[in-house]
Write a protein that holds these residues in place. Structure first.
Motif, short mmCIF file in Angstrom:
data_model
loop_
_atom_site.label_atom_id
_atom_site.label_comp_id
_atom_site.label_asym_id
_atom_site.label_seq_id
_atom_site.Cartn_x
_atom_site.Cartn_y
_atom_site.Cartn_z
N PRO A 65 4.19 -2.77 -6.87
CA PRO A 65 4.19 -2.50 -5.87
C PRO A 65 3.78 -4.73 -5.49
O PRO A 65 4.80 -4.59 -3.94
CB PRO A 65 2.92 -1.79 -5.22
N ASP A 76 2.24 2.18 -3.48
CA ASP A 76 1.01 2.69 -4.48
C ASP A 76 1.35 3.40 -5.54
O ASP A 76 1.90 4.40 -4.85
CB ASP A 76 -0.27 2.91 -3.75
N ARG A 81 0.61 -0.91 -0.06
CA ARG A 81 0.08 -0.42 0.00
C ARG A 81 0.71 1.27 0.75
O ARG A 81 0.03 2.05 -0.60
CB ARG A 81 -1.00 0.18 1.47
#
Length: 461
Positions: free
Chosen positions: A358, A353, A350
């Motif tokens: 990722p 991102d 995350r």
């Protein structure tokens, strides 16, 4: 203060160029640095040369985060490269003669005789090489002897070299180039063994695994990174940055203390393995074990002065949970450890991102973090906490298994990495003796200082 024009840096070997050059991933701690189109154009391959204020700012950011390092041989030499060599010595006339011959007669040298038992021999060697001799009436220790010489230095730079060191001609001139960075206060070379056939198995081990050898890769010295301290066996420093110099109350660890005080003051310390200083290692088993233990006794005095910097291991919160799950060795341990890694991978992804891959990058970072956690846990069991491990092994089969796996895995991995000519059996024995002696010194200092600061791991995000 900015980096000068012509200052060149190269990305660290662990820094990844991702998304076609639009971002960099690396440093200590690991971070993502997104590059503007203008910043991307400043790079030629993996290197960047300062040409203006923008490139100076980027190069400074990269070096300060450990994502890149100066290319020493390409840096501009200082405008005033004069330096004085300070040599603290107590007896050891043979080693002193060898060092002074490697320095030559064109360099200003101050020899500080730290209350030798045979001062005439030291004085004769100093006179033979034209060195200035300072004789101390009482033994002041390495820190006091170096400070006595430092107070007499009138050049912009000072070189501290122990008497059992041999300097190569290019070592000091190359280190001086690092001072093109106005924030650099100290630069140190790689410390290696003397270029001579090893006479014993301990010497062969020490040549491959010396406590003074900080590795083959350049680094910004900083606590919590792979190169967290610098040795004073050989170093170059700005005289005006040293202030009062070494803490004379310390008989061991005085170099680490000085290094960390400089860093706390906002200065930089560079480790440059492109140049070396040869060191005469201890080759007799008793002397070698004693020296390793002495290194360990510096832990508690350093912990008292720098509690935020010293710890036998540094874990992320998830790393603590991951290691604990494996150490308890239950049926649910591996699934629980895997779940921890899965959650961490998702959290890192995350934060990445906007990059192309990722989850792939996050998985790589998680695996690297897990391996680092296991390595530090192994070191706790076999080095820093070995007295507790030994006691625990008498009552716990699981701890015996964990300690055995840690000891064998450590020997196997490090033996391959070090490339020592020593056979695996004697390498393994030397490795364990090294850990036992150092750990004993740490525990002795902790008991003497009535504090567990030097024994407590640090958990940090």
């Amino acid at each position: 203060m900015t980096l000068p024009v012509g200052f060149r840096v190269e990305l660290d070997r662990h820094t990844r160029v991702i998304d076609g050059g639009r971002a960099l991933l690396g440093g200590f701690p690991t971070r993502l640095l997104r590059l503007t189109p203008r910043a991307r154009r400043l790079f030629v391959g993996r290197s960047l040369t300062v040409r203006d204020a923008a490139s100076a700012l980027l190069a400074d950011r990269l070096t300060d985060t450990g994502m890149a390092h100066p290319v020493a041989h390409s840096l501009p030499a200082p405008a005033d490269p004069r330096y004085t060599v300070v040599v603290p010595v107590r007896d050891r006339p043979r080693q002193l003669d060898r060092l002074l011959r490697s320095i030559g007669t064109d360099t200003s040298v101050i020899v500080v005789d730290d209350a030798s038992r045979r001062p005439a021999a030291v004085a004769a060697v100093a006179a033979c090489h034209g060195a200035r001799l300072v004789v101390l009436a009482a033994n002041a220790g390495p820190a006091g002897a170096r400070n006595a010489g430092l107070r007499l230095v009138t050049t912009p730079y000072v070189v501290f070299a122990d008497s059992d060191i041999v300097l190569a001609p290019e070592t000091v001139p190359t280190l001086l180039r690092h001072f093109a960075d106005p924030l650099v206060a100290m630069a140190v070379p790689r410390i290696t063994g003397l270029p001579a056939p090893a006479r014993s198995w301990i010497e062969r081990y020490e040549n491959a695994r010396s406590s003074l050898d900080l590795g083959a890769h350049p680094a910004l010295v900083r606590p919590g990174t792979p190169v967290s301290w610098a040795s004073s066996a050989c170093l170059v420093a700005r005289v005006d940055a040293l202030a009062e110099g070494f803490d004379e109350r310390l008989r061991v660890g005085e170099d680490v203390d000085l290094c960390w005080r400089l860093i706390a003051a906002g200065r930089r310390v560079r480790y440059e393995p492109a140049v070396r200083a040869a060191h005469e290692h201890r080759v007799r088993l008793g002397d070698w074990l004693q020296r390793k233990a002495v290194y360990g006794t510096g832990a508690q005095p350093l912990a008292r002065r720098h509690p935020a910097y010293i710890a036998p291991a540094v874990f992320a919160p998830w790393g603590t949970a991951f290691a604990a799950a494996l150490l308890v060795q239950r049926r649910w341990s591996v699934p629980a450890a895997g779940a921890v890694l899965g959650v961490v991978t998702l959290r890192i992804a995350r934060r990445l991102d906007g990059t192309r891959h990722p989850y792939r990058l996050a998985a790589r970072l998680t695996v690297n973090g897990a391996l680092g956690t296991l390595a530090q846990t192994s070191a706790l069991l076999t080095r820093h906490w070995w007295p507790l491990t030994a006691v625990g092994c008498t009552a716990s089969r699981r701890l015996r298994r964990a300690a055995a796996v840690a000891a064998v895995a450590d020997i196997a991995l490090e033996y391959r990495r070090d490339g020592t000519p020593l056979d695996p059996l004697r390498y393994g024995l030397a490795r364990r003796l090294d850990d036992l002696a150092y750990g004993a010194g740490v525990w002795f200092s902790a008991l003497e200082g009535r504090s567990t600061t030097a024994l407590r791991p640090r958990v940090t995000r």
